[in-house]
Design an enzyme around this catalytic site. Sequence first.
Site, PDB file in Angstrom:
ATOM      1  N   HIS A 231       0.854  -1.083   0.135  1.00  0.00           N
ATOM      2  CA  HIS A 231       0.002   0.071   0.020  1.00  0.00           C
ATOM      3  C   HIS A 231       0.947   1.110   0.082  1.00  0.00           C
ATOM      4  O   HIS A 231       0.564   2.327  -0.779  1.00  0.00           O
ATOM      5  CB  HIS A 231      -0.796   0.067   1.325  1.00  0.00           C
TER       6      HIS A 231
ATOM      7  N   LYS B 267     -17.704  -6.141   7.146  1.00  0.00           N
ATOM      8  CA  LYS B 267     -16.441  -6.883   7.442  1.00  0.00           C
ATOM      9  C   LYS B 267     -16.130  -6.624   8.821  1.00  0.00           C
ATOM     10  O   LYS B 267     -16.686  -5.425   9.522  1.00  0.00           O
ATOM     11  CB  LYS B 267     -15.461  -6.163   6.748  1.00  0.00           C
TER      12      LYS B 267
ATOM     13  N   ARG C  68      -1.892  -6.274  -8.199  1.00  0.00           N
ATOM     14  CA  ARG C  68      -0.795  -7.129  -7.770  1.00  0.00           C
ATOM     15  C   ARG C  68      -0.719  -8.201  -8.893  1.00  0.00           C
ATOM     16  O   ARG C  68       0.597  -8.552  -9.548  1.00  0.00           O
ATOM     17  CB  ARG C  68      -0.929  -7.831  -6.506  1.00  0.00           C
TER      18      ARG C  68
ATOM     19  N   SER D 250      -2.809  -7.898   3.289  1.00  0.00           N
ATOM     20  CA  SER D 250      -3.019  -7.800   4.708  1.00  0.00           C
ATOM     21  C   SER D 250      -3.504  -9.006   5.369  1.00  0.00           C
ATOM     22  O   SER D 250      -3.230  -9.310   6.441  1.00  0.00           O
ATOM     23  CB  SER D 250      -4.171  -6.504   4.966  1.00  0.00           C
TER      24      SER D 250
END
Length: 170
Positions: free
Chosen positions: A17, A41, A90, A128
């Site tokens: 990040h 979440k 990514r 993460s």
Amino acid sequence: MVRAIYPGSFDPATFGHLDIIRRASALFDEVVVGVLNNSVKSPLFSVEERVNILENITADIPNVKITSFGGLSVNFARSCGAKVIIRGLRAITDFEYELQMAQTNRVLATDVDTMFLTTSLQYAYLSSTTVKEAAYFGADISKFVPEYVVRCVEKKYAGRVKQEGENSTF
Ligand code: PNS
């Protein structure tokens, strides 16, 4: 002034990040990092903690601002006066979801565009979720996240009893 937003969960922010934030800050006059306040979440860090972490690790980048937001990213972009949403890509596995989100956002707001920055190769594997899982089981995460984040994650997991064969959701 050309402003961009970089929305995400950042639970917690990683070197990946930070790499995107640094590179975006070189491309735009101002980058507003938006931490999603998502009630669905259940993040490891509260939204205030995630904002604090990002403020700490981006303190040396003058044209980066950190804030939280709720609701749609395109509305957040508009409220910031930004016409660009930055997202990191990514790998090909990110692409399908990111394309769908970018196209949805484009239909929702034709005045806002998504720009993808490809994650630097050395961070292409990072997430993460894997960082949290590794830390939970006692691994050294200093290659994945800045020192300040290492300490925050360690504090969260301090005192938690890890059982062999235990399963957890990250
Ligand atoms: O770090 P993440 O979890 O990959 O970030 C995802 C995020 C926050 C960018 C995305 O879920 C989002 O934009 N959420 C806000 C709601 C929204 O605008 N969804 C996309 C169009 S329906």
